[in-house]
Motif scaffolding. Structure first.
Motif, mmCIF file in Angstrom:
data_model
loop_
_atom_site.group_PDB
_atom_site.id
_atom_site.type_symbol
_atom_site.label_atom_id
_atom_site.label_comp_id
_atom_site.label_asym_id
_atom_site.label_seq_id
_atom_site.Cartn_x
_atom_site.Cartn_y
_atom_site.Cartn_z
ATOM 1 N N ARG A 169 0.863 -1.274 0.051
ATOM 2 C CA ARG A 169 -0.021 -0.055 0.053
ATOM 3 C C ARG A 169 0.717 1.350 -0.171
ATOM 4 N NH1 ARG A 169 -4.038 -2.561 4.519
ATOM 5 N NH2 ARG A 169 -5.588 -3.857 2.918
ATOM 6 N N ALA A 170 2.229 1.082 0.098
ATOM 7 C CA ALA A 170 2.926 2.464 0.041
ATOM 8 C C ALA A 170 3.062 3.281 -1.152
ATOM 9 C CB ALA A 170 4.405 2.011 0.380
ATOM 10 N N ALA A 171 2.911 2.584 -2.197
ATOM 11 C CA ALA A 171 2.891 3.328 -3.254
ATOM 12 C C ALA A 171 1.632 4.281 -3.535
ATOM 13 C CB ALA A 171 2.903 2.574 -4.542
ATOM 14 N N GLY A 172 0.252 3.655 -3.231
ATOM 15 C CA GLY A 172 -0.781 4.334 -2.951
ATOM 16 C C GLY A 172 -0.796 5.435 -2.090
ATOM 17 N N ALA A 173 -0.278 5.013 -1.079
ATOM 18 C CA ALA A 173 -0.147 6.216 0.338
ATOM 19 C C ALA A 173 0.693 7.453 -0.074
ATOM 20 C CB ALA A 173 0.357 5.603 1.346
ATOM 21 N N VAL A 174 1.659 7.187 -1.120
ATOM 22 C CA VAL A 174 2.532 8.292 -1.389
ATOM 23 C C VAL A 174 1.657 9.142 -2.376
ATOM 24 C CG1 VAL A 174 4.417 8.839 -2.689
ATOM 25 C CG2 VAL A 174 4.773 7.196 -0.980
#
Length: 420
Positions: free
Chosen positions: A293-298
């Motif tokens: 989920r990090a990419a979407g969070a960024v």
């Protein structure tokens, strides 16, 4: 016409994007004002602000809808950058010495410089710094834990990572970090009195900051024994069809890179912690599957933060876009911050949702030749910083309301307490 947005209602007559008092309003009121502007039949025209050191021009259209900004960005031959993209005013010629970088250029000159710069700024070259990004993030959190809670998150965390990485990439020794940091603050201050105390000296201070950065890069480019693996060295050597960067071009690109690469990522990280603090459910989602989920969070952090709030374009010929007729010479200001809250594109646009799939946002600029060259690096830095923070300090949070930069151009956070 008044429209509600983010829980407030603002009459159209009370909105003046050229009045600095507007940018001192609470965030909810600003969001509501841009909702009003998006609801109008077409872009609203505003007079140019009074900045003292440049004459006011004919005014500008505020582009606040996602569709308008995307289309204008895709048509740079009609909506050009060469008459200035970072200032609503046509600035005096002396500013071009330091701020005439490729962000303020059109093709073919823009394409030529971007080709040269891109050769030295490839994903492969950035990848060489990924271990450095991780090591620096680890050191930053080590120091934060040693200092204990209650410190300023911007100074102790958010500002350190991008400053260190940009300076290392360029080959700037540590003794010059403060010069870079201070000059960046002045250049992107937007007239905030904390950085420009006497507005009558604004031009002098801006030019002085540009001079300090240009002198620094030229001295490093000409230094004996300068590191061959630095971006300065790569840019100095870069050659395409016999063309190389001049020292002035090198200096203005350096100013663009250190200012954009330092300030904007710093603000994205600061906004990110505040967003996760106000939305603990999103923090739990991220911690449950950080890698997934990090990419979407960024992307969601950058969408809501929109660290660079706008860029200007100038219309090169009479043109109709999305039902509005523009005349040659018209100025338009692309409000990325407003487009990233466009109800026509984003469901519940004021909500922080790291699983959001709508978009794309325009936090790195719209599509086309001026899309942010450093987007890959910024995404990497934000990801690594939050992985390190949330792995070691999963309960870290912002404290109180952030001290916001008084600027229309940069959605900046000057100071923000943190606890853990």
């Amino acid at each position: 016409m008044a429209v509600s947005g983010a829980g407030a209602t603002i009459p159209l007559a009370d909105i003046d994007l050229s009045d600095m008092a507007f940018w001192e309003r609470p965030m909810a009121e600003r969001e509501a004002a841009f909702a009003v502007l998006r609801a109008q039949p077409g872009p609203v025209r505003f007079p140019e602000p009074d900045i003292g050191f440049a004459p006011a021009g004919p005014g500008y259209y505020a582009l606040v809808r996602h569709a308008d900004i995307v289309e204008a960005s895709r048509n740079p031959e009609i909506f050009c950058s060469g008459r200035s993209s970072t200032s609503i005013h046509d600035l005096p010629a002396e500013f071009n010495e330091y701020f005439g970088s490729m962000i303020n250029m059109d093709d073919p000159r823009h394409a030529r410089l971007r080709r040269i710069v891109s050769r030295a700024f490839t994903p492969k070259m950035i990848k060489q710094f990924e271990d450095d990004v991780q090591a620096e993030a680890t050191r930053i959190v080590d120091d934060l834990i040693a200092k204990g809670p209650g410190c300023d998150f911007v100074t102790e965390v958010a500002a350190k990572l991008p400053l260190k990485i940009i300076c290392d990439m360029m080959g700037i020794p540590e003794e010059h970090y403060q010069t870079v940091f201070d000059a960046s603050n002045v250049i992107l201050s937007g007239g905030d009195p904390e950085f420009i105390e006497d507005v009558s000296r604004a031009a002098e201070l801006l030019l002085g900051a540009g001079q300090r950065l240009q002198d620094l890069v030229i001295s490093l480019a000409g230094a004996d024994g300068a590191g061959d693996d630095t971006l300065i060295a790569a840019l100095t050597r870069a050659n395409i069809d016999g063309e190389k960067l001049t020292m002035q071009e090198l200096g203005s690109f350096f100013i663009l890179l250190v200012v954009a690469g330092n300030e904007t990522t710093r603000n994205a990280i600061s906004h990110g912690l505040h967003l996760f603090t106000e939305n603990p459910d999103q923090r739990e989602l991220l911690l449950a599957d950080f890698d997934g989920r990090a990419a979407g969070a960024v992307e969601e952090i950058v969408r809501l933060a929109s660290p660079v709030a706008w860029m200007r374009r100038t219309v090169t010929r009479d043109h109709e876009m999305n039902g509005t007729r523009y005349r040659e010479g018209d100025k338009v200001v692309l409000y990325y911050w407003a487009a990233n809250r466009d109800e026509a594109v984003f469901t519940d646009p004021y909500r922080f949702d790291i699983l959001r799939t709508e978009g794309p946002h325009v936090g790195f600029g719209g599509p086309g030749p001026h899309f942010c060259l450093g987007a890959h690096l910024a995404r990497r830095e934000i990801t690594v910083m939050f992985r390190e923070l949330f792995t070691r300090l999963p309960r870290i949070r912002s404290v109180g309301e952030p001290a916001r930069l008084r600027s229309s151009f940069i959605n900046g956070i000057k100071r923000m307490g943190c606890d853990f």
